[in-house]
Design an enzyme around this catalytic site. Structure first.
Site, PDB file in Angstrom:
ATOM      1  N   ALA B  12      81.034  57.711  36.619  1.00 16.89           N
ATOM      2  CA  ALA B  12      81.789  58.750  35.910  1.00 16.89           C
ATOM      3  C   ALA B  12      81.528  60.117  36.531  1.00 16.89           C
ATOM      4  O   ALA B  12      80.587  60.289  37.308  1.00 16.89           O
ATOM      5  CB  ALA B  12      81.381  58.761  34.438  1.00 16.89           C
ATOM      6  N   CYS B  13      82.377  61.073  36.191  1.00 21.41           N
ATOM      7  CA  CYS B  13      82.220  62.445  36.683  1.00 21.41           C
ATOM      8  C   CYS B  13      80.883  63.008  36.206  1.00 21.41           C
ATOM      9  O   CYS B  13      80.476  62.708  35.090  1.00 21.41           O
ATOM     10  CB  CYS B  13      83.342  63.323  36.159  1.00 21.41           C
ATOM     11  SG  CYS B  13      84.895  62.990  36.978  1.00 21.41           S
ATOM     12  N   PRO B  14      80.226  63.846  36.972  1.00 27.52           N
ATOM     13  CA  PRO B  14      80.687  64.324  38.281  1.00 27.52           C
ATOM     14  C   PRO B  14      80.114  63.524  39.461  1.00 27.52           C
ATOM     15  O   PRO B  14      80.131  64.027  40.580  1.00 27.52           O
ATOM     16  CB  PRO B  14      80.124  65.754  38.311  1.00 27.52           C
ATOM     17  CG  PRO B  14      78.818  65.622  37.582  1.00 27.52           C
ATOM     18  CD  PRO B  14      78.971  64.506  36.583  1.00 27.52           C
TER      19      PRO B  14
END
Lengths: 405, 75
Positions: B12-14
């Protein structure tokens, strides 16, 4: 040394994945054309910057731009339209086979549809470039409204977008200060939006003003407006400045290739044809009266339909009209009685000469006549070795035709 | 002109962005970085970062919800 680009062939390449491009894609895909759509950023185009779309038919409760465009894309995918997410760098549009170049590919196609849309126009004021997008200058209320909860924001412009988005911002911001170029009470937007805005207690207006400069450390802190009548400078402390002052068409790569207006919008016929055969344009990139999702959809449908017709006509033209062996093409308009009656002469001729006979009705489309360079009908066009040998004007007698063969 | 594949599936981000930034440092001009992602937020911020750097970018959806972001180091 530049990377070698992979060459791929399609029937149609659509440049731009907004409402117009996606609709053209749906029509091309459904006509079983091998279709590629190239979008430089996110599919959906400008519509995805609008939160509520309440005037697109079929959605009585309204819809979001993002949601609506997602449905468009799903429908295009259903008809097997391929998508590439990259920038078009160069185009070669003359000739039968068009070329569209991205950084990894050269796409060859019989038809190119330009649906490249536009981008927000900026004010050109001092320091504007420093604060663009995430540094305090926004073009999208939907994107940045929530981040401005209980803050002061400035809106530039008085068109529909400026006033409607400004009104939307009052749901979040503590105060929305609108810079309007015109005299007090004059706005470019529709009357309903104007009245609502003037009544809105959170909205304030600075009349006769433009942006002089933007100020701040890392992020925008102050918008300095200027009264154009008195030259008085009006500094306003604000976290975000929303600019809604129109759009610029994305036509830089087509300059000098495709015919366009002084402002860079592509000129098209009502069939979405540009000045180049086999190149169509639709949506916000064209010179048009109303830029809306609904009209982009209409444009895209026409461009897709016209593409299908153009490709079908190309096939007939190459296989039947512009032949190696001798062929005669009777070009006529079916609504003319004399021209219709002459059809029997052509039929008789079929048994008497060693040539292929084609009957071309220009009533629905002059495409084939245009390709032959014929402007006056009726006439009989003689072709041999893939070249027009002779155009016999009017309704020639059998003997007349035979003497020319 | 080499091609480097960066597997960021499931991340997942970042994380994908941070990994992409790091990987790019070791690449030469003309090299291609292929970032594989399946989080839609990375589909936005990885290309945005790359375009901001002036690199050539192409996003390809390889499966429903899986993307490859091709980034060519141009300078």
């Amino acid at each position: 040394m530049p990377r070698e680009k992979k060459v791929e062939q399609y029937d149609v390449v659509i440049i731009g994945g907004g409402a117009a491009g996606l609709t053209a894609g749906i029509y091309c895909g459904r006509a079983r054309l091998n279709t590629l759509l190239i979008e430089k950023a996110l599919v959906g185009g400008l519509a995805t910057y609008t939160n509520e779309i309440e005037n697109y038919p079929g959605f009585p409760e309204g819809t979001t731009g993002l949601g609506l465009m997602k449905l468009f894309q799903e429908q295009a995918k259903k008809f097997d339209v391929k998508f590439k997410g990259t920038d078009v760098q160069k185009v070669h549009l003359d000739g039968e086979i068009k070329k569209v170049e991205t950084f990894r590919n050269i796409f060859e196609a019989k038809v190119v549809i330009i649906a490249a849309g536009g981008r927000p126009r900026t004010t050109g004021a001092e320091n504007e470039d420093i604060f663009l997008y995430d540094k305090g200058i926004s073009f999208c209320a939907t994107c940045d409204a929530a981040a401005n909860t209980d803050k002061v924001v400035v809106v530039i412009g008085s068109g529909d977008a400026a006033i409607e988005e400004g009104t939307f911002l009052t749901k979040f911001a503590s105060k929305v200060i609108v810079s309007v170029l015109h005299d007090e009470g004059i706005m470019d937007c529709n009357e309903i939006a104007k009245e609502a805005a003037l009544r809105n207690p959170k909205m304030e207006f600075v009349w006769n003003s433009v942006v002089e400069r933007f100020e701040g450390e890392d992020h925008l802190e102050r918008v300095v407006l200027k009264n154009i009548k008195t030259d008085e400078l009006i500094p306003i402390e604000a976290d975000t400045c929303f600019e809604f002052i129109g759009y610029l068409p994305n036509t830089d790569i087509f300059k000098g290739i495709v015919d366009m207006t002084d402002r860079g919008y592509i000129n098209v016929t009502r069939n979405m044809e540009t000045n180049i055969q086999g190149v169509f344009a639709c949506g916000d990139v064209t010179e048009k009266y109303l830029k809306q999702v609904a009209t982009a959809v209409g444009d895209g449908a026409i461009a897709g339909f016209a593409t299908e017709k153009y490709i079908a006509e190309s096939e007939i033209f190459e296989e039947q009209i512009l032949t190696e062996e001798l062929s005669l093409s009777y070009i006529y308009n079916a609504i003319d009685g004399d021209s219709r009656a002459y059809l029997t002469t052509m039929e008789k001729l079929e048994d008497e000469v060693e040539a292929k006979i084609n009957i071309v009705d220009v009533y629905k489309s002059t495409g084939i006549a245009d390709r032959l360079g014929v402007k006056e009908y009726p006439c009989v066009v003689v072709v041999k070795d893939k070249k027009v040998v002779e155009v016999i004007k009017g309704l020639p007698s059998k003997e007349d035709i035979q003497s020319k063969l | 002109m080499k091609e480097v594949v960066l597997d960021c599936f499931g991340e997942a981000c970042p994380v994908p962005l941070v990994k992409a930034e790091k990987a790019m440092v070791d690449l030469e001009v003309g090299d291609l970085l292929i970032v594989q992602i399946d989080h839609s937020c990375a589909m936005k911020n990885v290309p945005e970062w790359a375009r901001g750097q002036g690199y050539n970018v192409e996003i390809e959806e390889i499966e429903d919800g899986e993307w490859e972001v091709f980034i060519e180091k141009t300078k």
